[in-house]
Design a protein around this motif. Structure first.
Motif, PDB file in Angstrom:
ATOM      1  N   GLN A  50       0.645  -5.434   4.995  1.00 21.59           N
ATOM      2  CA  GLN A  50       0.816  -6.347   3.878  1.00 21.59           C
ATOM      3  C   GLN A  50       0.335  -7.728   4.301  1.00 21.59           C
ATOM      4  O   GLN A  50       0.915  -8.366   5.172  1.00 21.59           O
ATOM      5  N   ALA A  51      -0.754  -8.167   3.711  1.00 18.30           N
ATOM      6  CA  ALA A  51      -1.318  -9.490   4.011  1.00 18.30           C
ATOM      7  C   ALA A  51      -1.330 -10.283   2.712  1.00 18.30           C
ATOM      8  O   ALA A  51      -2.249 -10.184   1.910  1.00 18.30           O
ATOM      9  N   GLY A  52      -0.277 -11.067   2.509  1.00 17.83           N
ATOM     10  CA  GLY A  52      -0.135 -11.775   1.245  1.00 17.83           C
ATOM     11  C   GLY A  52       0.097 -10.777   0.134  1.00 17.83           C
ATOM     12  O   GLY A  52       0.951  -9.902   0.227  1.00 17.83           O
ATOM     13  N   ALA A  53      -0.687 -10.896  -0.927  1.00 14.76           N
ATOM     14  CA  ALA A  53      -0.565  -9.958  -2.045  1.00 14.76           C
ATOM     15  C   ALA A  53      -1.392  -8.697  -1.816  1.00 14.76           C
ATOM     16  O   ALA A  53      -1.342  -7.769  -2.616  1.00 14.76           O
ATOM     17  N   GLU A  54      -2.152  -8.664  -0.722  1.00 12.34           N
ATOM     18  CA  GLU A  54      -3.044  -7.548  -0.454  1.00 12.34           C
ATOM     19  C   GLU A  54      -2.383  -6.527   0.475  1.00 12.34           C
ATOM     20  O   GLU A  54      -1.669  -6.892   1.417  1.00 12.34           O
ATOM     21  N   THR A  55      -2.636  -5.265   0.197  1.00 18.26           N
ATOM     22  CA  THR A  55      -2.235  -4.186   1.100  1.00 18.26           C
ATOM     23  C   THR A  55      -3.502  -3.585   1.685  1.00 18.26           C
ATOM     24  O   THR A  55      -4.359  -3.083   0.948  1.00 18.26           O
ATOM     25  N   VAL A  56      -3.617  -3.644   2.999  1.00 24.93           N
ATOM     26  CA  VAL A  56      -4.833  -3.220   3.698  1.00 24.93           C
ATOM     27  C   VAL A  56      -4.468  -2.102   4.661  1.00 24.93           C
ATOM     28  O   VAL A  56      -3.397  -2.125   5.284  1.00 24.93           O
ATOM     29  N   VAL A  57      -5.358  -1.126   4.805  1.00 21.90           N
ATOM     30  CA  VAL A  57      -5.154  -0.081   5.800  1.00 21.90           C
ATOM     31  C   VAL A  57      -5.634  -0.609   7.153  1.00 21.90           C
ATOM     32  O   VAL A  57      -6.781  -1.049   7.289  1.00 21.90           O
ATOM     33  N   ALA A  58      -4.751  -0.581   8.147  1.00 19.73           N
ATOM     34  CA  ALA A  58      -5.075  -1.062   9.485  1.00 19.73           C
ATOM     35  C   ALA A  58      -5.095   0.106  10.463  1.00 19.73           C
ATOM     36  O   ALA A  58      -4.214   0.971  10.430  1.00 19.73           O
TER      37      ALA A  58
END
Length: 274
Positions: free
Chosen positions: A234-242
């Motif tokens: 969770q990066a701010g409002a963004e959900t990113v696959v890490a």
């Protein structure tokens, strides 16, 4: 006088004669005086009417001591540095604003680093977040320009990516002295900038290299247990696959680690193709 030695009076006369011969004709005291002002005073006193009091003679020249330097502000406490980092990072609306805010942030600066190296390339669906610049980058002042970056290029090429289709960035834009790990309080202060960086770059997937994975994802697991696994970040409002992978420097020193990187790359390729 034994041995033809001069008595004190003769010695003083000889010294005065020596001074006169080299042009010393005025005795000075321990305090500096403005001799030009003294001469003007003597002329004014001679020309002044008897009823007019002569101006007071000039005193010794005095100089004020230079003002003492103001106390330098005390370094931020770890908690204050973290709060300031969060404020600066969250206020950044663009990558350029984030870059400028991080460049001026003292809480994460490596004291001996000569260069501030933020990223290379433009935002793309795949982002690679490395721990810190290498020795070659610190020496030349160009992000992702050394042997470790060439390894990263080769990794990207293995899944059909390159500098035009992948975005490279650093967790710490300053190289720590000797390439040592960052101090825990510095790591904590830089984490909000890294998360904001990911949020503003808006990749579909991010490759977390080396210790960056443990820092960004949190938790106390060994980095090796994280390799090639998928995490929702969770990066701010963004959900990113890490997807974590070994660090570039570690892979160059221990080639057997590259198998973990290959697994991570295959995972990333599937994410990007979906």
């Amino acid at each position: 006088m034994p041995g033809g030695a001069l008595d004190e009076t003769q010695a003083l006369k000889a010294l005065l004669e020596y001074y006169r011969a080299i042009g010393v004709d005025f005795a000075l005291d321990e305090s500096p005086h403005d001799r030009f002002a003294q001469a003007e005073y003597e002329i004014a006193a001679a020309e002044a009417p008897e009823s007019s009091p002569a101006p007071p003679p000039p005193g010794p020249v005095t100089r004020e001591a230079p003002p003492r330097a103001l106390n330098v502000a005390a370094p931020l406490t770890p908690q204050a540095a973290l709060e300031e980092a969060e404020t600066i990072a969250n206020a950044a609306a663009t990558l350029e604003e984030l870059r400028e805010g991080l460049a001026g942030f003292e809480g994460g600066r490596a004291s001996r680093a000569r260069h501030f190296l933020f990223s290379s390339g433009s935002p793309a669906p795949l982002m690679a977040l490395d721990y810190a610049p290498g020795e070659a980058e610190e020496s030349g002042g160009e992000a992702f320009s050394g042997a470790e970056a060439r390894l990263l290029d080769a990794m990207m090429a293995a899944i059909g990516r390159g500098r035009t289709s992948a975005y490279y960035a650093y967790f710490s834009p300053w190289r720590p002295a000797g390439g040592q790990p960052l101090a825990p309080h510095v790591t904590a202060a830089l984490a909000p900038f890294a998360l904001r960086h990911i949020a503003l770059a808006r990749p579909k997937a991010v490759l977390l290299l080396g210790d960056t994975a443990r820092i960004v994802l949190g938790g106390a697991e060994s980095p090796a247990r994280l390799y090639a696994r998928k995490f929702e970040l969770q990066a701010g409002a963004e959900t990113v696959v890490a997807v974590p992978a070994p660090g570039l420097a570690a892979m160059r020193k221990t080639p057997s680690l590259k198998r973990h990187a290959w697994r991570a790359l295959r995972t990333l390729a599937l994410i990007l193709e979906s």
